[in-house]
Design an enzyme around this catalytic site. Structure first.
Site, PDB file in Angstrom:
ATOM      1  N   ASP A  38       5.591  45.884  81.926  1.00 47.02           N
ATOM      2  CA  ASP A  38       5.379  45.618  83.347  1.00 47.02           C
ATOM      3  C   ASP A  38       6.717  45.256  83.983  1.00 47.02           C
ATOM      4  O   ASP A  38       7.388  44.309  83.540  1.00 47.02           O
ATOM      5  CB  ASP A  38       4.392  44.472  83.536  1.00 47.02           C
ATOM      6  N   ASP A  63      -9.740  48.338  87.703  1.00 47.52           N
ATOM      7  CA  ASP A  63      -9.361  46.940  87.576  1.00 47.52           C
ATOM      8  C   ASP A  63     -10.433  46.103  88.261  1.00 47.52           C
ATOM      9  O   ASP A  63     -10.557  46.141  89.496  1.00 47.52           O
ATOM     10  CB  ASP A  63      -8.001  46.701  88.216  1.00 47.52           C
TER      11      ASP A  63
END
Length: 257
Positions: free
Chosen positions: A23, A145
Protein backbone atom coordinates in the site's frame (compact mmCIF):
# COMPACT_ATOMS: atom_id res chain seq x y z
CA UNK A 1 10.88 -1.77 8.56
CA UNK A 2 11.90 -4.78 6.46
CA UNK A 3 10.68 -8.26 7.44
CA UNK A 4 13.62 -10.41 8.47
CA UNK A 5 12.05 -13.77 9.17
CA UNK A 6 11.56 -16.47 6.63
CA UNK A 7 13.67 -18.97 4.75
CA UNK A 8 14.31 -19.40 1.02
CA UNK A 9 11.08 -20.25 -0.82
CA UNK A 10 10.04 -23.86 -1.09
CA UNK A 11 9.16 -25.39 -4.41
CA UNK A 12 5.47 -25.45 -3.61
CA UNK A 13 2.71 -23.53 -5.30
CA UNK A 14 -0.47 -23.37 -3.26
CA UNK A 15 -3.90 -23.85 -4.74
CA UNK A 16 -4.77 -20.66 -2.89
CA UNK A 17 -2.60 -17.67 -3.75
CA UNK A 18 -1.17 -15.68 -0.86
CA UNK A 19 -0.75 -12.11 -2.08
CA UNK A 20 1.33 -9.61 -0.10
CA UNK A 21 -0.09 -6.09 -0.22
CA UNK A 22 2.06 -3.06 -0.95
CA UNK A 23 0.00 0.00 0.00
CA UNK A 24 1.55 3.27 -1.16
CA UNK A 25 1.01 6.71 0.35
CA UNK A 26 3.41 9.50 -0.52
CA UNK A 27 5.77 6.98 -2.08
CA UNK A 28 6.07 5.03 1.18
CA UNK A 29 4.78 1.56 2.04
CA UNK A 30 2.12 1.96 4.73
CA UNK A 31 -0.95 0.34 6.23
CA UNK A 32 -4.13 2.11 7.22
CA UNK A 33 -6.21 1.00 10.18
CA UNK A 34 -9.74 0.17 9.00
CA UNK A 35 -9.10 2.29 5.92
CA UNK A 36 -8.63 5.50 7.91
CA UNK A 37 -6.20 8.01 6.40
CA UNK A 38 -5.82 9.42 9.90
CA UNK A 39 -4.37 6.16 11.21
CA UNK A 40 -1.30 5.46 9.09
CA UNK A 41 1.61 3.19 9.99
CA UNK A 42 4.74 3.52 7.87
CA UNK A 43 6.62 0.29 7.18
CA UNK A 44 9.13 0.88 4.42
CA UNK A 45 10.52 3.75 2.37
CA UNK A 46 11.73 1.62 -0.56
CA UNK A 47 8.72 -0.03 -2.23
CA UNK A 48 10.84 -1.80 -4.86
CA UNK A 49 12.99 -3.38 -2.16
CA UNK A 50 9.98 -4.76 -0.28
CA UNK A 51 8.47 -6.07 -3.52
CA UNK A 52 11.65 -7.98 -4.28
CA UNK A 53 11.67 -9.29 -0.71
CA UNK A 54 8.20 -10.80 -1.04
CA UNK A 55 9.12 -12.32 -4.39
CA UNK A 56 12.28 -13.85 -2.93
CA UNK A 57 10.22 -15.48 -0.18
CA UNK A 58 7.97 -17.13 -2.74
CA UNK A 59 4.99 -14.81 -3.17
CA UNK A 60 3.16 -15.81 -6.37
CA UNK A 61 1.67 -12.32 -6.88
CA UNK A 62 1.68 -8.80 -5.42
CA UNK A 63 -1.26 -6.53 -4.60
CA UNK A 64 -0.21 -2.90 -5.15
CA UNK A 65 -2.51 -0.13 -3.91
CA UNK A 66 -2.17 3.57 -4.70
CA UNK A 67 -3.94 4.95 -1.63
CA UNK A 68 -3.84 8.52 -2.89
CA UNK A 69 -5.59 7.51 -6.09
CA UNK A 70 -8.09 5.38 -4.18
CA UNK A 71 -9.15 8.42 -2.18
CA UNK A 72 -9.07 11.17 -4.77
CA UNK A 73 -8.67 9.47 -8.16
CA UNK A 74 -5.32 11.18 -8.78
CA UNK A 75 -2.86 8.47 -9.82
CA UNK A 76 0.22 10.51 -8.90
CA UNK A 77 2.13 7.41 -7.72
CA UNK A 78 1.90 5.67 -11.09
CA UNK A 79 5.66 5.91 -11.66
CA UNK A 80 6.35 4.10 -8.39
CA UNK A 81 3.82 1.42 -9.26
CA UNK A 82 5.47 0.97 -12.65
CA UNK A 83 8.92 0.66 -11.04
CA UNK A 84 7.69 -2.13 -8.77
CA UNK A 85 6.18 -4.06 -11.66
CA UNK A 86 9.39 -3.68 -13.66
CA UNK A 87 11.52 -4.86 -10.73
CA UNK A 88 9.80 -8.21 -10.19
CA UNK A 89 8.95 -11.16 -12.40
CA UNK A 90 5.81 -12.31 -10.59
CA UNK A 91 2.41 -10.94 -11.71
CA UNK A 92 1.03 -7.85 -10.01
CA UNK A 93 -2.50 -6.63 -9.50
CA UNK A 94 -2.96 -2.89 -9.10
CA UNK A 95 -5.69 -1.00 -7.27
CA UNK A 96 -6.50 2.64 -6.66
CA UNK A 97 -7.88 5.28 -8.98
CA UNK A 98 -8.79 2.99 -11.87
CA UNK A 99 -12.06 4.62 -12.78
CA UNK A 100 -12.58 3.96 -16.50
CA UNK A 101 -12.03 1.53 -19.34
CA UNK A 102 -9.16 3.51 -20.88
CA UNK A 103 -7.10 3.45 -17.67
CA UNK A 104 -7.71 -0.27 -17.21
CA UNK A 105 -6.68 -1.01 -20.79
CA UNK A 106 -3.53 1.12 -20.52
CA UNK A 107 -2.44 -0.57 -17.30
CA UNK A 108 -2.86 -4.07 -18.70
CA UNK A 109 -1.00 -3.03 -21.86
CA UNK A 110 1.86 -1.74 -19.67
CA UNK A 111 2.31 -5.10 -17.93
CA UNK A 112 -0.16 -5.04 -15.03
CA UNK A 113 -1.60 -8.55 -14.76
CA UNK A 114 -4.87 -7.54 -13.06
CA UNK A 115 -6.61 -4.23 -12.54
CA UNK A 116 -8.62 -3.99 -9.33
CA UNK A 117 -11.63 -1.68 -9.65
CA UNK A 118 -13.84 -0.66 -6.75
CA UNK A 119 -15.16 2.89 -6.69
CA UNK A 120 -16.04 2.99 -10.38
CA UNK A 121 -18.02 -0.25 -10.16
CA UNK A 122 -19.81 0.84 -7.00
CA UNK A 123 -20.79 4.00 -8.81
CA UNK A 124 -21.63 2.33 -12.11
CA UNK A 125 -21.81 -1.50 -12.12
CA UNK A 126 -22.63 -1.50 -15.84
CA UNK A 127 -19.10 -0.22 -16.50
CA UNK A 128 -17.89 -3.78 -15.91
CA UNK A 129 -19.13 -4.91 -19.32
CA UNK A 130 -17.01 -2.44 -21.26
CA UNK A 131 -13.93 -3.08 -19.11
CA UNK A 132 -14.32 -6.82 -19.58
CA UNK A 133 -14.59 -6.34 -23.31
CA UNK A 134 -11.42 -4.22 -23.27
CA UNK A 135 -9.14 -6.35 -21.08
CA UNK A 136 -10.82 -9.76 -20.62
CA UNK A 137 -12.13 -11.34 -17.41
CA UNK A 138 -8.72 -12.72 -16.48
CA UNK A 139 -7.41 -9.16 -16.06
CA UNK A 140 -10.21 -7.65 -13.93
CA UNK A 141 -10.82 -7.99 -10.20
CA UNK A 142 -13.84 -6.31 -8.65
CA UNK A 143 -13.03 -4.87 -5.23
CA UNK A 144 -15.95 -5.31 -2.85
CA UNK A 145 -15.02 -3.37 0.27
CA UNK A 146 -17.82 -3.89 2.76
CA UNK A 147 -18.99 -1.89 5.74
CA UNK A 148 -22.40 -2.58 7.34
CA UNK A 149 -23.51 -4.66 4.39
CA UNK A 150 -22.63 -2.03 1.78
CA UNK A 151 -19.81 -1.99 -0.76
CA UNK A 152 -17.87 1.26 -0.37
CA UNK A 153 -15.97 3.35 -2.89
CA UNK A 154 -13.96 6.54 -2.64
CA UNK A 155 -11.23 5.25 -0.35
CA UNK A 156 -13.88 4.20 2.22
CA UNK A 157 -14.35 7.79 3.40
CA UNK A 158 -17.55 8.87 5.14
CA UNK A 159 -19.03 10.53 2.05
CA UNK A 160 -18.01 7.73 -0.33
CA UNK A 161 -20.38 6.06 -2.76
CA UNK A 162 -21.98 2.87 -1.49
CA UNK A 163 -24.21 0.07 -2.73
CA UNK A 164 -25.65 -3.09 -1.11
CA UNK A 165 -22.80 -5.57 -1.36
CA UNK A 166 -24.90 -8.60 -2.31
CA UNK A 167 -26.58 -6.65 -5.10
CA UNK A 168 -23.26 -5.42 -6.41
CA UNK A 169 -21.62 -8.84 -6.49
CA UNK A 170 -24.64 -10.40 -8.19
CA UNK A 171 -24.80 -7.70 -10.86
CA UNK A 172 -21.09 -7.90 -11.57
CA UNK A 173 -21.19 -11.70 -11.74
CA UNK A 174 -24.05 -11.49 -14.23
CA UNK A 175 -22.01 -9.00 -16.27
CA UNK A 176 -19.19 -11.54 -16.53
CA UNK A 177 -16.83 -10.62 -13.69
CA UNK A 178 -15.06 -13.77 -12.54
CA UNK A 179 -12.95 -12.60 -9.61
CA UNK A 180 -13.82 -10.54 -6.52
CA UNK A 181 -11.53 -9.19 -3.79
CA UNK A 182 -13.72 -8.99 -0.70
CA UNK A 183 -12.64 -6.82 2.23
CA UNK A 184 -14.34 -6.51 5.60
CA UNK A 185 -13.44 -2.88 6.34
CA UNK A 186 -14.11 -3.27 10.06
CA UNK A 187 -11.38 -5.92 10.26
CA UNK A 188 -8.81 -4.26 8.04
CA UNK A 189 -5.49 -3.90 9.84
CA UNK A 190 -6.71 -5.39 13.12
CA UNK A 191 -5.29 -8.91 12.63
CA UNK A 192 -8.36 -10.45 14.25
CA UNK A 193 -9.07 -13.05 11.60
CA UNK A 194 -11.09 -12.84 8.38
CA UNK A 195 -14.84 -12.23 8.31
CA UNK A 196 -15.84 -15.75 7.27
CA UNK A 197 -19.54 -14.97 7.24
CA UNK A 198 -19.03 -12.13 4.77
CA UNK A 199 -16.73 -14.24 2.62
CA UNK A 200 -19.21 -17.11 2.51
CA UNK A 201 -22.06 -14.82 1.48
CA UNK A 202 -19.88 -13.22 -1.15
CA UNK A 203 -18.84 -16.61 -2.55
CA UNK A 204 -22.48 -17.59 -2.83
CA UNK A 205 -23.34 -14.48 -4.83
CA UNK A 206 -20.11 -14.58 -6.86
CA UNK A 207 -20.66 -18.14 -8.05
CA UNK A 208 -18.14 -20.03 -5.93
CA UNK A 209 -15.30 -19.79 -3.43
CA UNK A 210 -12.75 -19.97 -6.25
CA UNK A 211 -13.98 -16.56 -7.42
CA UNK A 212 -13.22 -14.79 -4.14
CA UNK A 213 -9.96 -13.34 -2.84
CA UNK A 214 -10.17 -12.84 0.92
CA UNK A 215 -8.87 -9.62 2.41
CA UNK A 216 -8.60 -8.07 5.89
CA UNK A 217 -7.79 -9.82 9.14
CA UNK A 218 -5.74 -12.74 7.80
CA UNK A 219 -2.96 -13.02 10.35
CA UNK A 220 -2.30 -16.62 11.43
CA UNK A 221 -1.54 -19.97 9.87
CA UNK A 222 -4.95 -21.15 11.07
CA UNK A 223 -6.58 -18.32 9.11
CA UNK A 224 -4.70 -19.40 5.99
CA UNK A 225 -5.55 -23.05 6.58
CA UNK A 226 -9.26 -22.28 6.98
CA UNK A 227 -9.44 -20.20 3.80
CA UNK A 228 -7.49 -22.74 1.78
CA UNK A 229 -9.70 -25.58 2.99
CA UNK A 230 -12.79 -23.71 1.82
CA UNK A 231 -11.32 -23.24 -1.63
CA UNK A 232 -10.90 -19.47 -1.86
CA UNK A 233 -8.92 -18.20 -4.82
CA UNK A 234 -6.50 -16.22 -2.70
CA UNK A 235 -5.85 -14.12 0.37
CA UNK A 236 -4.31 -10.67 0.56
CA UNK A 237 -1.81 -10.31 3.41
CA UNK A 238 -0.85 -7.01 4.98
CA UNK A 239 -0.01 -5.95 8.51
CA UNK A 240 0.67 -9.47 9.79
CA UNK A 241 3.51 -9.81 7.29
CA UNK A 242 4.96 -6.37 7.92
CA UNK A 243 4.94 -6.81 11.68
CA UNK A 244 6.45 -10.29 11.39
CA UNK A 245 3.47 -12.07 12.96
CA UNK A 246 2.93 -14.30 9.94
CA UNK A 247 5.82 -16.01 8.16
CA UNK A 248 5.18 -15.97 4.42
CA UNK A 249 7.09 -19.15 3.70
CA UNK A 250 5.19 -21.11 6.34
CA UNK A 251 1.92 -19.62 5.15
CA UNK A 252 2.65 -20.63 1.55
CA UNK A 253 3.26 -24.20 2.71
CA UNK A 254 -0.08 -24.24 4.53
CA UNK A 255 -1.90 -22.75 1.55
CA UNK A 256 -0.48 -25.51 -0.58
CA UNK A 257 -1.97 -28.18 1.62
Amino acid sequence: MLPTRGRPPRAIIGRMELIPAIDLLGGVVVRLLQGSYDQVTEYHRRPVEIARRWQALGAPRLHIVDLEAAKAGDRRQSAIVASIIEAVTIPCQVAGGIRDEATARALVASGVDRVVMGTALVREPDLASSVLAAVGPEHLVAAVDVRDGHAMGGGWTADAERRPAADMVTRLRDAGVELFAVTAIARDGLMGGPDLELLERSAEHAGGHDRVIASAGVSTLDDVRTLAARGYSGAILGRALYEDRLDLVDALAVAGG
